[in-house]
Design a protein around this motif. Sequence first.
Motif, PDB file in Angstrom:
ATOM      1  N   ILE A  87       0.859  -1.198   0.000  1.00 47.79           N
ATOM      2  CA  ILE A  87       0.000   0.000   0.000  1.00 47.79           C
ATOM      3  C   ILE A  87       0.889   1.240   0.000  1.00 47.79           C
ATOM      4  N   MET A  88       0.556   2.185  -0.868  1.00 52.94           N
ATOM      5  CA  MET A  88       1.304   3.446  -0.942  1.00 52.94           C
ATOM      6  C   MET A  88       0.282   4.580  -0.887  1.00 52.94           C
ATOM      7  N   VAL A  89       0.382   5.417   0.143  1.00 53.42           N
ATOM      8  CA  VAL A  89      -0.472   6.605   0.210  1.00 53.42           C
ATOM      9  C   VAL A  89       0.427   7.809  -0.042  1.00 53.42           C
ATOM     10  N   ILE A  90       0.075   8.659  -0.998  1.00 50.58           N
ATOM     11  CA  ILE A  90       0.875   9.860  -1.274  1.00 50.58           C
ATOM     12  C   ILE A  90       0.014  11.084  -0.976  1.00 50.58           C
ATOM     13  N   GLU A  91       0.413  11.799   0.056  1.00 44.83           N
ATOM     14  CA  GLU A  91      -0.353  12.972   0.479  1.00 44.83           C
ATOM     15  C   GLU A  91       0.055  14.182  -0.355  1.00 44.83           C
ATOM     16  N   HIS A  92      -0.917  15.062  -0.627  1.00 44.72           N
ATOM     17  CA  HIS A  92      -0.648  16.243  -1.477  1.00 44.72           C
ATOM     18  C   HIS A  92      -0.034  15.810  -2.802  1.00 44.72           C
ATOM     19  N   PRO A 145      -9.200  22.846  -4.919  1.00 44.18           N
ATOM     20  CA  PRO A 145      -9.542  22.447  -6.289  1.00 44.18           C
ATOM     21  C   PRO A 145      -8.256  22.288  -7.106  1.00 44.18           C
ATOM     22  N   LEU A 146      -8.270  21.274  -8.001  1.00 46.04           N
ATOM     23  CA  LEU A 146      -7.074  21.026  -8.808  1.00 46.04           C
ATOM     24  C   LEU A 146      -7.052  21.944 -10.019  1.00 46.04           C
ATOM     25  N   GLY A 147      -5.864  22.440 -10.360  1.00 41.59           N
ATOM     26  CA  GLY A 147      -5.719  23.192 -11.613  1.00 41.59           C
ATOM     27  C   GLY A 147      -5.728  22.206 -12.769  1.00 41.59           C
ATOM     28  N   THR A 184      -3.327  21.470 -14.939  1.00 41.37           N
ATOM     29  CA  THR A 184      -2.127  20.621 -14.999  1.00 41.37           C
ATOM     30  C   THR A 184      -2.208  19.522 -13.950  1.00 41.37           C
ATOM     31  N   GLY A 185      -2.629  19.908 -12.731  1.00 42.01           N
ATOM     32  CA  GLY A 185      -2.749  18.938 -11.637  1.00 42.01           C
ATOM     33  C   GLY A 185      -3.690  17.803 -12.005  1.00 42.01           C
ATOM     34  N   ARG A 186      -4.819  18.179 -12.599  1.00 42.88           N
ATOM     35  CA  ARG A 186      -5.813  17.151 -12.962  1.00 42.88           C
ATOM     36  C   ARG A 186      -5.236  16.235 -14.049  1.00 42.88           C
ATOM     37  N   ALA A 187      -4.577  16.848 -15.041  1.00 36.98           N
ATOM     38  CA  ALA A 187      -4.004  16.057 -16.147  1.00 36.98           C
ATOM     39  C   ALA A 187      -2.966  15.080 -15.607  1.00 36.98           C
ATOM     40  N   ARG A 188      -2.142  15.595 -14.684  1.00 36.33           N
ATOM     41  CA  ARG A 188      -1.054  14.793 -14.136  1.00 36.33           C
ATOM     42  C   ARG A 188      -1.606  13.552 -13.427  1.00 36.33           C
ATOM     43  N   LEU A 189      -2.589  13.777 -12.551  1.00 37.54           N
ATOM     44  CA  LEU A 189      -3.110  12.645 -11.762  1.00 37.54           C
ATOM     45  C   LEU A 189      -3.843  11.652 -12.655  1.00 37.54           C
ATOM     46  N   SER A 190      -4.535  12.159 -13.715  1.00 38.11           N
ATOM     47  CA  SER A 190      -5.277  11.190 -14.530  1.00 38.11           C
ATOM     48  C   SER A 190      -4.327  10.364 -15.408  1.00 38.11           C
TER      49      SER A 190
END
Length: 705
Positions: free
Chosen positions: A567-572, A604-606, A608-614
Amino acid sequence: MRPALLDPLFASVSSLPGIGPKLADLIARVTGREDADDCRVIDVLFHAPSSIIDRRNRPGIALSPQGAIVTLEGRVDRHQPPPPGKSNQPYRVFLHDETGELALTFFRVKGNWLEKALPIDEQVMVSGKVDWFNGRASMVHPDLMVKMSEAGDTPLVEPVYPLTAGLMPKVMRRAVEGALARLPQFPEWMDEPLREREGLPDLEEALRALHDPRDAADLDPRSPSRRRLAYDEFLAGQISLALVRQRMRKASGRAIIADGRLGARIRDSLPFTLTASQETAIADIRKDIARSERMLRLVQGDVGAGKTLVALMAMADAVEAGGQAVLMAPTEILARQHYATIQRFGAAAGLRVEVLTGRVKGKEREEVLARIASGEAQIIIGTHALFQDAIIYHDLMLAVVDEQHRFGVHQRLKLTSKGIAPHLLVMTATPIPRTLVLAAFGDMDVSKLTEKPAGRKPIQTVTIPSERTDEIIGRLRTALAEGKKAYWICPLVEESDESDLMSAEERHALLTAALGPQLGAKIGLVHGRMTGAEKDAVMTAFKAGEVRLLIATTVVEVGVDVPDATIMVIEHAERFGLAQLHQLRGRVGRGEEASTCILLYKGPLGETGRARLSILRDSEDGFLIAEEDLKLRGGGELLGTRQSGTPGFKIASLEAHADLLEIARKDAAYLIDKDPELNSERGQAVRTLLYLFRRDEAVRFLRAG
């Protein structure tokens, strides 16, 4: 010898007016140098402004838009200090112009300096961000306050520099002005027709323009001044690489001829078969080292693609041919882990493996050095301690460098300049796009490991808003109770005033309180400020199962191997780059069990942030992720360097200056071909360029012939 004209630029930063030891330390930190001793005037010149304050925007108080940075003139009406004993409340100063009233707001005010700076009835000029609340305008901590009687020499446009706590903008500006005053007249190393074609200024002009931006266009990486500096940086880098190649070609290596019997023993002992791309890489390396020309090969492989094993096969061949091999890792944790892996697999072939890091001291160190010098140690694994002058190798035939981008060209030169000409194999778990390979490594031969080892299951990746953290802790409680192991990654070591991020120490305290009592096992904490021994102790306990939940900063990003962590949890998660998230995720999914990676983000994600996570959620292909990351945010971060430029570069960036990299590469090749010793007039100018960008090692190569 460094040319005398550069001496003023390589004086200590503390030689600048008004910069004492304490400020020198802060400037060293913000310019990315190790410490004040290592920080020079030139570092201040290459510290580029990130934005500007434009004081030409003077709308008047009532007409100032919400959130805009404006400059206002007005008369001071009254002071409103906080009530006695309520020092946590703000101190306000009210002023007015013909359009309305403005409240200047200050927190934690000590002494009576505000009464002196803003006397009642004085006409003053203030500059800063305006906020509107209930129809009233306010400005919190203006960045400029000056009496109109003294405002004559206030610049209308002022550059804003990246700073660190305790370093004031005024101090940084004063340091920059002091540094600019020392600029010499540089010889021109740029090809004149090229300079005219690209419309670039000379270097002195470029540095002056860099620190005197008039509008947003001057801050653009594509502005002429920044392009000139980027070109110079690329040229210095490419010439260094070309000289390394030239020297490596000149110092011919020795062919390593082995029939592979040691390698065969290692293969027979493996509990799995090698992947097709591992086999190809091993064959390529074997072909390279059998020649008398020295090998210079980069092995790129995603997290867990089995690079260490490829390196071990090459090292076994070197030992079989009667030589020694070294493997150098960027951190103590990684070096010890490579040692454990190579010791385990190498045992079948009877390989004698030693580990040498900064922590091996005293008598133990002397014994290790003696075994290296006598040749008894066949494979030596360590950190950059392997480079030190005290180390004498019996017969070094192969050097393997892991996570090369953390070392840079310098150390590569150092290893070569020990008077030995080993074949060189470089490994990286950061899948690097081709342009980056060129910038960081020059024209290296590249092997890619594309498959995951057999039996690895895909990692399920989910994105969850941070409001649901408690729910995740609940699920973690269940998993840990079932005997599972987990990582929890935080972006910071300790809490700071400026940041709302969760620190590793704070999260460790919270999770210990929430999970500690019923867990029965310890909850570990690892971060970069701990000593090597402290980190190793926690990692060992985590591997052994005494620690089942490990709270960590990104120190676990590369290479840490705990196969039963699932299990890996990555905060922020929104604060990390794609490649870094991919690296961190690669710490799980290394064993037989299915693994999960939870990306906690603060909305709220910007865009770039949204693109990165998806992208991360939808793909486990490191090469695809690296290409996307390069598009989204730039090469420097992709290679784990702090500045957002390209690795090791201050101004140059691959996204903005890729065309210049290509030109610089061709120019460097042409120059070295025509003038290999850099003796011509242009060659002499290029030597100055190399010193300017701290490529002294490369110049030494010229002298060494």
